[in-house]
Motif scaffolding. Structure first.
Motif, PDB file in Angstrom:
ATOM      1  N   SER A  34      -8.745  49.054  -2.444  1.00 43.02           N
ATOM      2  CA  SER A  34      -8.271  47.800  -3.045  1.00 43.02           C
ATOM      3  C   SER A  34      -8.530  47.842  -4.533  1.00 43.02           C
ATOM      4  O   SER A  34      -9.291  48.676  -5.033  1.00 43.02           O
ATOM      5  CB  SER A  34      -8.980  46.595  -2.417  1.00 43.02           C
ATOM      6  N   TRP A  35      -7.876  46.908  -5.259  1.00 44.05           N
ATOM      7  CA  TRP A  35      -8.063  46.828  -6.691  1.00 44.05           C
ATOM      8  C   TRP A  35      -9.469  46.315  -6.996  1.00 44.05           C
ATOM      9  O   TRP A  35     -10.083  45.601  -6.212  1.00 44.05           O
ATOM     10  CB  TRP A  35      -7.029  45.903  -7.310  1.00 44.05           C
ATOM     11  N   SER A  36      -9.938  46.664  -8.161  1.00 44.06           N
ATOM     12  CA  SER A  36     -11.233  46.176  -8.589  1.00 44.06           C
ATOM     13  C   SER A  36     -11.163  44.677  -8.857  1.00 44.06           C
ATOM     14  O   SER A  36     -10.079  44.106  -9.021  1.00 44.06           O
ATOM     15  CB  SER A  36     -11.691  46.919  -9.849  1.00 44.06           C
ATOM     16  N   ARG A  37     -12.318  44.041  -8.935  1.00 46.85           N
ATOM     17  CA  ARG A  37     -12.347  42.598  -9.163  1.00 46.85           C
ATOM     18  C   ARG A  37     -11.724  42.214 -10.503  1.00 46.85           C
ATOM     19  O   ARG A  37     -10.930  41.263 -10.565  1.00 46.85           O
ATOM     20  CB  ARG A  37     -13.785  42.095  -9.079  1.00 46.85           C
ATOM     21  N   PRO A  38     -12.019  42.927 -11.622  1.00 46.23           N
ATOM     22  CA  PRO A  38     -11.346  42.587 -12.888  1.00 46.23           C
ATOM     23  C   PRO A  38      -9.834  42.715 -12.817  1.00 46.23           C
ATOM     24  O   PRO A  38      -9.104  41.899 -13.384  1.00 46.23           O
ATOM     25  CB  PRO A  38     -11.963  43.577 -13.880  1.00 46.23           C
ATOM     26  N   ALA A  39      -9.360  43.759 -12.094  1.00 41.37           N
ATOM     27  CA  ALA A  39      -7.913  43.935 -11.979  1.00 41.37           C
ATOM     28  C   ALA A  39      -7.282  42.776 -11.218  1.00 41.37           C
ATOM     29  O   ALA A  39      -6.209  42.278 -11.579  1.00 41.37           O
ATOM     30  CB  ALA A  39      -7.592  45.254 -11.298  1.00 41.37           C
ATOM     31  N   ARG A  40      -7.958  42.318 -10.145  1.00 39.85           N
ATOM     32  CA  ARG A  40      -7.420  41.184  -9.377  1.00 39.85           C
ATOM     33  C   ARG A  40      -7.416  39.908 -10.214  1.00 39.85           C
ATOM     34  O   ARG A  40      -6.504  39.089 -10.129  1.00 39.85           O
ATOM     35  CB  ARG A  40      -8.234  40.989  -8.096  1.00 39.85           C
ATOM     36  N   LEU A  41      -8.463  39.733 -11.043  1.00 42.24           N
ATOM     37  CA  LEU A  41      -8.513  38.551 -11.901  1.00 42.24           C
ATOM     38  C   LEU A  41      -7.387  38.575 -12.928  1.00 42.24           C
ATOM     39  O   LEU A  41      -6.753  37.548 -13.198  1.00 42.24           O
ATOM     40  CB  LEU A  41      -9.870  38.475 -12.591  1.00 42.24           C
ATOM     41  N   TRP A  42      -7.131  39.766 -13.521  1.00 40.77           N
ATOM     42  CA  TRP A  42      -6.035  39.885 -14.487  1.00 40.77           C
ATOM     43  C   TRP A  42      -4.696  39.607 -13.817  1.00 40.77           C
ATOM     44  O   TRP A  42      -3.834  38.930 -14.392  1.00 40.77           O
ATOM     45  CB  TRP A  42      -6.041  41.276 -15.115  1.00 40.77           C
ATOM     46  N   LEU A  43      -4.495  40.140 -12.607  1.00 41.64           N
ATOM     47  CA  LEU A  43      -3.244  39.910 -11.895  1.00 41.64           C
ATOM     48  C   LEU A  43      -3.050  38.431 -11.602  1.00 41.64           C
ATOM     49  O   LEU A  43      -1.957  37.877 -11.784  1.00 41.64           O
ATOM     50  CB  LEU A  43      -3.229  40.720 -10.598  1.00 41.64           C
ATOM     51  N   ALA A  44      -4.112  37.780 -11.154  1.00 44.27           N
ATOM     52  CA  ALA A  44      -4.013  36.343 -10.864  1.00 44.27           C
ATOM     53  C   ALA A  44      -3.701  35.555 -12.127  1.00 44.27           C
ATOM     54  O   ALA A  44      -2.890  34.616 -12.110  1.00 44.27           O
ATOM     55  CB  ALA A  44      -5.309  35.857 -10.236  1.00 44.27           C
ATOM     56  N   ALA A  45      -4.334  35.945 -13.245  1.00 48.84           N
ATOM     57  CA  ALA A  45      -4.075  35.243 -14.503  1.00 48.84           C
ATOM     58  C   ALA A  45      -2.633  35.427 -14.955  1.00 48.84           C
ATOM     59  O   ALA A  45      -1.982  34.472 -15.415  1.00 48.84           O
ATOM     60  CB  ALA A  45      -5.032  35.747 -15.587  1.00 48.84           C
ATOM     61  N   VAL A  46      -2.085  36.636 -14.820  1.00 50.13           N
ATOM     62  CA  VAL A  46      -0.701  36.895 -15.208  1.00 50.13           C
ATOM     63  C   VAL A  46       0.257  36.071 -14.350  1.00 50.13           C
ATOM     64  O   VAL A  46       1.230  35.491 -14.853  1.00 50.13           O
ATOM     65  CB  VAL A  46      -0.384  38.391 -15.091  1.00 50.13           C
ATOM     66  N   ILE A  47      -0.021  35.993 -13.049  1.00 51.51           N
ATOM     67  CA  ILE A  47       0.846  35.223 -12.147  1.00 51.51           C
ATOM     68  C   ILE A  47       0.816  33.738 -12.522  1.00 51.51           C
ATOM     69  O   ILE A  47       1.858  33.077 -12.581  1.00 51.51           O
ATOM     70  CB  ILE A  47       0.411  35.429 -10.689  1.00 51.51           C
ATOM     71  N   VAL A  48      -0.374  33.221 -12.811  1.00 52.57           N
ATOM     72  CA  VAL A  48      -0.490  31.799 -13.162  1.00 52.57           C
ATOM     73  C   VAL A  48       0.229  31.500 -14.471  1.00 52.57           C
ATOM     74  O   VAL A  48       0.977  30.517 -14.585  1.00 52.57           O
ATOM     75  CB  VAL A  48      -1.976  31.403 -13.254  1.00 52.57           C
ATOM     76  N   VAL A  49       0.020  32.357 -15.487  1.00 51.22           N
ATOM     77  CA  VAL A  49       0.662  32.139 -16.779  1.00 51.22           C
ATOM     78  C   VAL A  49       2.176  32.227 -16.662  1.00 51.22           C
ATOM     79  O   VAL A  49       2.920  31.403 -17.215  1.00 51.22           O
ATOM     80  CB  VAL A  49       0.135  33.150 -17.819  1.00 51.22           C
ATOM     81  N   THR A  50       2.662  33.239 -15.932  1.00 50.95           N
ATOM     82  CA  THR A  50       4.111  33.406 -15.760  1.00 50.95           C
ATOM     83  C   THR A  50       4.721  32.219 -15.026  1.00 50.95           C
ATOM     84  O   THR A  50       5.769  31.694 -15.427  1.00 50.95           O
ATOM     85  CB  THR A  50       4.411  34.707 -15.003  1.00 50.95           C
ATOM     86  N   ALA A  51       4.080  31.802 -13.942  1.00 55.18           N
ATOM     87  CA  ALA A  51       4.597  30.661 -13.176  1.00 55.18           C
ATOM     88  C   ALA A  51       4.608  29.392 -14.014  1.00 55.18           C
ATOM     89  O   ALA A  51       5.562  28.605 -13.961  1.00 55.18           O
ATOM     90  CB  ALA A  51       3.764  30.459 -11.910  1.00 55.18           C
ATOM     91  N   THR A  52       3.570  29.204 -14.827  1.00 57.64           N
ATOM     92  CA  THR A  52       3.515  28.018 -15.689  1.00 57.64           C
ATOM     93  C   THR A  52       4.616  28.041 -16.741  1.00 57.64           C
ATOM     94  O   THR A  52       5.286  27.035 -16.990  1.00 57.64           O
ATOM     95  CB  THR A  52       2.142  27.929 -16.373  1.00 57.64           C
TER      96      THR A  52
END
Length: 236
Positions: A34-52
């Motif tokens: 699985s992805w590392s925790r920082p990578a998952r946090l970055w992915l979640a942040a990108v998804i939130v920013v893009t959706a917003t």
């Protein structure tokens, strides 16, 4: 008579080792990574920013295209500052008003030569450039199809009969058209520096179908604008 085979019982061969129970929930090595925790946090942040960003974009365009209401009137300045000029539309939601004619835009430039003299270039068919890029192209770009056409429509809708800009939108449309022409012609042309641009348009109405009974006597119209000085900012 039942024939018995040595080493074979009711449950299979005697030498077969019992299977060890697998750990509950364990995944094969290929699926357990699985992805590392920082990578998952970055992915979640990108998804939130893009959706917003997409949500805000759609909301502002909806307020611009929707019929006038209390919300759109209250936030009109914000909506217009976001929409113009890149996302301008020439129709309104629930009441489309598409263009009913062909518009051809040409431009020419005044060029300052190295010796200080000035030369005027020939007219360049900007619309012809777009048509050439679109024709026989299975996937033409949005810029080739709509950039110049919508910019010119934006300009004509925000200028009066004397060619004077109407409010801030008129000034924005003028700068927008000027930059498009400057970018197509310059900055270097005829061995010199483009310092002014001039545009003209030809409007040819599309004849209605014969069965419609509509009058097709609308004439071809021409419009030539004044010379506009350009700066280095217009070529960016």
């Amino acid at each position: 008579m039942v024939e018995r085979h040595e080493g074979v019982g009711e449950t299979g061969p005697k030498d077969s080792a019992p299977r060890e129970p697998t750990t509950s929930g364990a995944l094969p090595p290929r699926l357990n990574s699985s992805w590392s925790r920082p990578a998952r946090l970055w992915l979640a942040a990108v998804i939130v920013v893009t959706a917003t960003a997409v949500t805000i974009h759609l909301l502002l365009l909806f307020l611009y295209l929707a019929p006038a209401n209390a919300i759109s009137k209250e936030h009109r300045e914000l909506v217009n500052s976001y929409v113009y000029p890149e996302f301008d539309q020439n129709w309104k939601l629930f009441a489309p008003n598409p263009l009913q004619g062909n518009i051809y835009v040409d431009a020419r430039a005044e060029v300052e030569m190295p010796d200080g003299s000035r030369r005027t270039s020939d007219w360049v068919a900007l619309t012809g450039q777009d048509i050439e890029s679109i024709r026989d192209n299975p996937a033409p770009s949005h810029a080739d199809q709509n950039l110049l056409r919508q910019a010119w429509d934006f300009y004509t809708r925000t200028h009066d009969a004397k060619g004077l800009p109407v409010g801030l939108e008129g000034q924005l449309s003028e700068a927008y058209v000027r930059r498009i022409a400057a970018g197509r012609l310059g900055p270097g042309l005829l061995g010199g520096q483009v310092v002014k641009v001039q545009l003209r348009s030809t409007y040819r109405p599309i004849a209605p179908p014969r069965w419609s009974g509509e009058n097709d006597a609308e004439p071809v119209t021409y419009q030539t604008l004044t010379w506009w000085p350009v700066s280095k900012e217009d070529f960016r």
